[in-house]
Scaffold this active site. Structure first.
Site, PDB file in Angstrom:
ATOM      1  N   SER A  46      -0.998   0.802   6.724  1.00 47.81           N
ATOM      2  CA  SER A  46      -1.645   1.387   8.423  1.00 47.81           C
ATOM      3  C   SER A  46      -1.613  -0.112   9.306  1.00 47.81           C
ATOM      4  O   SER A  46      -2.370  -0.042   9.749  1.00 47.81           O
ATOM      5  CB  SER A  46      -3.199   2.065   8.337  1.00 47.81           C
ATOM      6  OG  SER A  46      -2.829   2.986   8.116  1.00 47.81           O
ATOM      7  N   HIS A  97       6.511   1.946  -5.283  1.00 48.62           N
ATOM      8  CA  HIS A  97       5.730   1.562  -4.558  1.00 48.62           C
ATOM      9  C   HIS A  97       4.318   3.069  -4.983  1.00 48.62           C
ATOM     10  O   HIS A  97       5.064   4.215  -5.713  1.00 48.62           O
ATOM     11  CB  HIS A  97       6.338   3.068  -2.956  1.00 48.62           C
ATOM     12  CG  HIS A  97       5.177   3.049  -2.100  1.00 48.62           C
ATOM     13  ND1 HIS A  97       4.626   3.818  -1.851  1.00 48.62           N
ATOM     14  CD2 HIS A  97       5.667   2.317  -0.947  1.00 48.62           C
ATOM     15  CE1 HIS A  97       4.698   4.064  -0.587  1.00 48.62           C
ATOM     16  NE2 HIS A  97       4.760   2.862   0.057  1.00 48.62           N
ATOM     17  N   GLY A 116      -0.782   5.470   6.022  1.00 49.16           N
ATOM     18  CA  GLY A 116      -0.778   6.597   6.590  1.00 49.16           C
ATOM     19  C   GLY A 116      -2.179   7.604   6.758  1.00 49.16           C
ATOM     20  O   GLY A 116      -1.880   8.018   6.985  1.00 49.16           O
ATOM     21  N   GLU A 170       3.733   5.870  -3.570  1.00 44.42           N
ATOM     22  CA  GLU A 170       4.215   6.793  -3.941  1.00 44.42           C
ATOM     23  C   GLU A 170       4.839   7.604  -4.972  1.00 44.42           C
ATOM     24  O   GLU A 170       5.143   8.744  -5.197  1.00 44.42           O
ATOM     25  CB  GLU A 170       4.888   7.154  -2.472  1.00 44.42           C
ATOM     26  CG  GLU A 170       3.655   7.755  -1.545  1.00 44.42           C
ATOM     27  CD  GLU A 170       4.551   6.678   0.086  1.00 44.42           C
ATOM     28  OE1 GLU A 170       5.353   7.204   0.404  1.00 44.42           O
ATOM     29  OE2 GLU A 170       2.952   6.398   0.785  1.00 44.42           O
ATOM     30  N   LYS A 221      10.600   5.489   4.321  1.00 42.77           N
ATOM     31  CA  LYS A 221      10.133   6.693   3.346  1.00 42.77           C
ATOM     32  C   LYS A 221      11.254   7.362   3.529  1.00 42.77           C
ATOM     33  O   LYS A 221      12.305   7.264   3.579  1.00 42.77           O
ATOM     34  CB  LYS A 221       8.471   6.893   3.762  1.00 42.77           C
ATOM     35  CG  LYS A 221       7.635   5.902   3.802  1.00 42.77           C
ATOM     36  CD  LYS A 221       6.768   6.695   3.438  1.00 42.77           C
ATOM     37  CE  LYS A 221       6.051   5.148   3.801  1.00 42.77           C
ATOM     38  NZ  LYS A 221       3.956   5.633   3.605  1.00 42.77           N
ATOM     39  N   GLU A 254      -0.398  -2.765  -0.901  1.00 41.67           N
ATOM     40  CA  GLU A 254      -0.634  -1.486  -0.486  1.00 41.67           C
ATOM     41  C   GLU A 254      -1.704  -1.058  -1.092  1.00 41.67           C
ATOM     42  O   GLU A 254      -1.543   0.060  -1.671  1.00 41.67           O
ATOM     43  CB  GLU A 254       0.607  -1.065  -0.598  1.00 41.67           C
ATOM     44  CG  GLU A 254       1.613  -2.011   0.305  1.00 41.67           C
ATOM     45  CD  GLU A 254       2.563  -0.649   1.150  1.00 41.67           C
ATOM     46  OE1 GLU A 254       2.221  -1.098   1.761  1.00 41.67           O
ATOM     47  OE2 GLU A 254       2.951   0.062   0.157  1.00 41.67           O
ATOM     48  N   ASN A 302       9.274   0.588   6.116  1.00 37.05           N
ATOM     49  CA  ASN A 302       9.807   1.738   4.971  1.00 37.05           C
ATOM     50  C   ASN A 302       9.521   2.883   5.649  1.00 37.05           C
ATOM     51  O   ASN A 302       8.794   2.952   5.827  1.00 37.05           O
ATOM     52  CB  ASN A 302       8.477   1.062   3.570  1.00 37.05           C
ATOM     53  CG  ASN A 302       8.783   2.440   2.837  1.00 37.05           C
ATOM     54  OD1 ASN A 302       9.948   3.151   2.785  1.00 37.05           O
ATOM     55  ND2 ASN A 302       8.002   2.784   2.015  1.00 37.05           N
TER      56      ASN A 302
HETATM   57  P1  PGA Z   1       2.046   3.165   6.423  1.00 45.77           P
HETATM   58  O1  PGA Z   1       2.686   2.403   4.828  1.00 45.77           O
HETATM   59  O2  PGA Z   1       2.722   1.577   7.392  1.00 45.77           O
HETATM   60  O3  PGA Z   1       2.372   4.080   6.810  1.00 45.77           O
HETATM   61  O4  PGA Z   1       0.695   3.252   6.127  1.00 45.77           O
HETATM   62  C1  PGA Z   1       2.878   1.573   4.570  1.00 45.77           C
HETATM   63  C2  PGA Z   1       3.933   1.862   3.215  1.00 45.77           C
HETATM   64  O5  PGA Z   1       3.852   3.032   2.518  1.00 45.77           O
HETATM   65  O6  PGA Z   1       4.398   1.092   3.190  1.00 45.77           O
END
Ligand code: PGA
Length: 247
Positions: A210, A95, A171, A97, A13, A165, A11
């Site tokens: 992560s 997601h 992150g 976000e 983003k 998630e 992803n």
């Molecule tokens: P990350 O993000 O691996 O940077 O923690 C995962 C995601 O949001 O899909």
């Protein structure tokens, strides 16, 4: 039970300009060695060119969101049909976000899932609890509720993934323990079984938050983990390929 088809999805983003296509080419060159499927979900502006850059390789491409409608006066939005037209096979939906930053509800995510199916895309439906919800002991109830609310009955018999998630792990470098991941993935599997019966057995349950080369093997070998949704570590071809190789 039919074994789920594992998937390692990157992803990206809101990251990636033209130069990032070089990373995608490197991922394409190494992806054939992975035991499962490998996908990159770049920003919409790169989708078509990235698809061309990885053409002929094992890498699938996907979008990061879609609008429920196939076309119309929705400034700034992207239809599932447009993603498919740009070569996408998958689309990330719901997601955290987007749930947090764009007020997306389970009901809206479910509509987007229907749009993905209409366009022939495989949806990756994201669920996950906040730190406060976990600390209050509500993680299982929150996540299984999101699964029930975000996955419409029409998914029965269709290809789809669920991505667990935990918001506090995205992150941050923090990850749940293996037993916390297994507990949640088993609860999601039981919810899928209760909703769709055995028709949902081939749907992999991805873990996201992560994931990096140093923890990928342990996470990917946990019970009911059918792959990973990888954010930060998917931007570097070497790291992403190392994660895919850990399947
Ligand atoms: P990350 O993000 O691996 O940077 O923690 C995962 C995601 O949001 O899909």
């Amino acid at each position: 039970m039919t074994a789920p088809t594992p998937l390692i999805a990157g992803n990206w983003k809101m990251n990636g300009l033209t130069a990032a296509l070089d990373e995608a080419r490197k991922i394409a060159a190494g992806a054939g060695a992975a035991k499962g499927r490998v996908a990159i979900c770049p920003p919409a502006t790169l989708l078509q060119r990235l698809g061309q850059a990885v053409a002929g390789s094992a890498v699938l491409t996907g979008g990061q969101d879609c609008h429920p409608e196939p076309a119309g006066a929705f400034t700034g939005d992207v239809a599932a049909e447009m993603l498919a037209d740009a070569g996408a096979a998958l689309v990330i939906l719901g997601h955290s976000e987007r749930r947090a930053g764009h007020a997306e509800t389970d009901a809206l995510v479910a509509k987007k899932v229907l749009a993905a199916l209409r366009a022939g895309l495989e949806p990756i439906v994201c669920v996950g609890e906040t730190q406060a919800q976990r600390e209050a002991g509500h993680a299982l109830e929150v996540v299984t509720g999101q699964v029930r609310g975000s996955l419409p009955a029409e998914l029965s018999g269709k290809a789809f993934c669920v991505a667990y998630e935990p918001i506090w792990a995205i992150g941050t470098g923090l990850t749940p323990t293996t037993s916390q991941i297994e507990e949640m993935h088993r609860a999601i599997r039981a919810t899928l079984r209760a909703t769709f019966g055995a028709a949902s057995d081939p749907a992999p349950i991805l873990y996201g938050g992560s994931v990096k080369p140093s923890n990928a093997a342990e996470i990917l070998h946990a019970a009911e983990v059918g792959g990973a949704l990888v954010g930060g570590a998917s931007l570097k071809a070497d790291d992403f390929l190392e994660i895919a190789a850990a399947l």
